[in-house]
Scaffold this motif. Structure first.
Motif, mmCIF file in Angstrom:
data_model
loop_
_atom_site.group_PDB
_atom_site.id
_atom_site.type_symbol
_atom_site.label_atom_id
_atom_site.label_comp_id
_atom_site.label_asym_id
_atom_site.label_seq_id
_atom_site.Cartn_x
_atom_site.Cartn_y
_atom_site.Cartn_z
ATOM 1 N N LEU A 27 37.566 45.344 31.247
ATOM 2 C CA LEU A 27 36.386 45.338 30.395
ATOM 3 C C LEU A 27 35.108 45.459 31.228
ATOM 4 O O LEU A 27 34.201 46.226 30.878
ATOM 5 C CB LEU A 27 36.347 44.065 29.553
ATOM 6 N N ILE A 28 35.029 44.740 32.326
ATOM 7 C CA ILE A 28 33.862 44.858 33.208
ATOM 8 C C ILE A 28 33.799 46.262 33.803
ATOM 9 O O ILE A 28 32.735 46.872 33.857
ATOM 10 C CB ILE A 28 33.892 43.796 34.327
ATOM 11 N N LEU A 29 34.938 46.776 34.227
ATOM 12 C CA LEU A 29 34.986 48.118 34.810
ATOM 13 C C LEU A 29 34.526 49.168 33.800
ATOM 14 O O LEU A 29 33.725 50.045 34.127
ATOM 15 C CB LEU A 29 36.400 48.424 35.305
ATOM 16 N N LEU A 30 34.980 49.059 32.555
ATOM 17 C CA LEU A 30 34.568 49.988 31.504
ATOM 18 C C LEU A 30 33.058 49.883 31.261
ATOM 19 O O LEU A 30 32.368 50.893 31.126
ATOM 20 C CB LEU A 30 35.334 49.713 30.208
ATOM 21 N N GLY A 31 32.544 48.666 31.228
ATOM 22 C CA GLY A 31 31.108 48.464 31.037
ATOM 23 C C GLY A 31 30.290 49.087 32.154
ATOM 24 O O GLY A 31 29.247 49.695 31.897
ATOM 25 N N ILE A 32 30.751 48.947 33.373
ATOM 26 C CA ILE A 32 30.049 49.533 34.517
ATOM 27 C C ILE A 32 30.047 51.055 34.418
ATOM 28 O O ILE A 32 29.012 51.701 34.632
ATOM 29 C CB ILE A 32 30.676 49.066 35.848
ATOM 30 N N ILE A 33 31.179 51.631 34.075
ATOM 31 C CA ILE A 33 31.276 53.092 33.947
ATOM 32 C C ILE A 33 30.353 53.597 32.845
ATOM 33 O O ILE A 33 29.628 54.583 33.028
ATOM 34 C CB ILE A 33 32.738 53.522 33.698
ATOM 35 N N ILE A 34 30.332 52.913 31.700
ATOM 36 C CA ILE A 34 29.462 53.315 30.593
ATOM 37 C C ILE A 34 27.990 53.238 31.012
ATOM 38 O O ILE A 34 27.202 54.134 30.715
ATOM 39 C CB ILE A 34 29.739 52.460 29.337
ATOM 40 N N GLN A 35 27.623 52.173 31.719
ATOM 41 C CA GLN A 35 26.232 52.025 32.174
ATOM 42 C C GLN A 35 25.832 53.123 33.150
ATOM 43 O O GLN A 35 24.719 53.648 33.082
ATOM 44 C CB GLN A 35 26.032 50.654 32.822
ATOM 45 N N ILE A 36 26.728 53.468 34.053
ATOM 46 C CA ILE A 36 26.426 54.530 35.021
ATOM 47 C C ILE A 36 26.234 55.865 34.305
ATOM 48 O O ILE A 36 25.262 56.584 34.550
ATOM 49 C CB ILE A 36 27.532 54.632 36.094
ATOM 50 N N VAL A 37 27.146 56.179 33.388
ATOM 51 C CA VAL A 37 27.056 57.445 32.654
ATOM 52 C C VAL A 37 25.785 57.488 31.797
ATOM 53 O O VAL A 37 25.058 58.486 31.786
ATOM 54 C CB VAL A 37 28.317 57.670 31.786
ATOM 55 N N PHE A 38 25.489 56.399 31.091
ATOM 56 C CA PHE A 38 24.312 56.381 30.227
ATOM 57 C C PHE A 38 23.017 56.456 31.038
ATOM 58 O O PHE A 38 22.082 57.168 30.663
ATOM 59 C CB PHE A 38 24.308 55.139 29.334
ATOM 60 N N SER A 39 22.964 55.733 32.154
ATOM 61 C CA SER A 39 21.742 55.785 32.962
ATOM 62 C C SER A 39 21.546 57.176 33.563
ATOM 63 O O SER A 39 20.424 57.687 33.615
ATOM 64 C CB SER A 39 21.760 54.725 34.063
ATOM 65 N N TRP A 40 22.634 57.790 33.990
ATOM 66 C CA TRP A 40 22.539 59.154 34.517
ATOM 67 C C TRP A 40 22.068 60.116 33.423
ATOM 68 O O TRP A 40 21.155 60.917 33.642
ATOM 69 C CB TRP A 40 23.887 59.619 35.075
ATOM 70 N N ALA A 41 22.674 60.010 32.239
ATOM 71 C CA ALA A 41 22.311 60.905 31.134
ATOM 72 C C ALA A 41 20.855 60.712 30.723
ATOM 73 O O ALA A 41 20.155 61.678 30.408
ATOM 74 C CB ALA A 41 23.238 60.665 29.940
ATOM 75 N N THR A 42 20.388 59.474 30.736
ATOM 76 C CA THR A 42 19.001 59.192 30.361
ATOM 77 C C THR A 42 18.012 59.898 31.283
ATOM 78 O O THR A 42 16.979 60.387 30.839
ATOM 79 C CB THR A 42 18.747 57.670 30.400
ATOM 80 N N LEU A 43 18.346 59.978 32.551
ATOM 81 C CA LEU A 43 17.419 60.556 33.520
ATOM 82 C C LEU A 43 17.650 62.027 33.839
ATOM 83 O O LEU A 43 16.714 62.740 34.204
ATOM 84 C CB LEU A 43 17.471 59.755 34.823
ATOM 85 N N TYR A 44 18.886 62.505 33.723
ATOM 86 C CA TYR A 44 19.194 63.848 34.231
ATOM 87 C C TYR A 44 19.790 64.821 33.207
ATOM 88 O O TYR A 44 19.941 65.993 33.526
ATOM 89 C CB TYR A 44 20.146 63.740 35.427
ATOM 90 N N PHE A 45 20.136 64.389 32.016
ATOM 91 C CA PHE A 45 20.740 65.260 30.997
ATOM 92 C C PHE A 45 19.638 65.717 30.037
ATOM 93 O O PHE A 45 19.052 64.894 29.324
ATOM 94 C CB PHE A 45 21.849 64.513 30.267
#
Length: 88
Positions: A27-45
Motif C-alpha cells: 500500500l505504501i509502495l502503491l501510494g509512492i508510485i501514484i504520487q510520483i506519477v501525479f507530480s510528474w504529470a502535474t509539471l511535465y504533461f
C-alpha cells in the motif's frame, strides 16, 4: 492502536510503516508510485499543465522536493528508534 497527538494522527506510536521494508508494504509502495506519477504529470504533461496552470521546473528542484519526503520519513523513523529502542 491509534495515537492522537495534536492534529497529527499516527497509526502506531512505536512502529513505522517502514519497519518491514518499503517493498513489503504494498500500500505504501502503491501510494509512492501514484504520487510520483501525479507530480510528474502535474509539471511535465501538457494536458495537466493546461488544466492546473503549471509549468516545468528544473530537474534539480523537482528532486529536491522529493528529498523532503525522505527526510521527514527518515527523521520520524530515527525518532521512534531513539525513543523506543533499536530492537527489531
Amino acid at each position: 492502536m491509534k495515537s492522537y497527538t495534536g492534529k497529527c494522527i499516527r497509526r502506531y506510536k512505536k512502529y513505522s510503516g517502514l519497519d518491514k521494508g518499503i517493498f513489503a508494504n504494498k500500500l505504501i509502495l502503491l501510494g509512492i508510485i501514484i504520487q510520483i506519477v501525479f507530480s510528474w504529470a502535474t509539471l511535465y504533461f501538457p494536458p495537466m499543465q493546461k488544466i492546473l496552470n503549471t509549468g516545468p521546473v528544473v530537474l534539480k528542484v523537482y528532486l529536491m522536493a522529493w528529498l523532503g519526503i525522505v527526510i521527514i520519513f527518515g527523521a520520524d523513523y530515527i525518532r521512534k528508534k531513539i525513543i523506543y529502542g533499536f530492537r527489531l
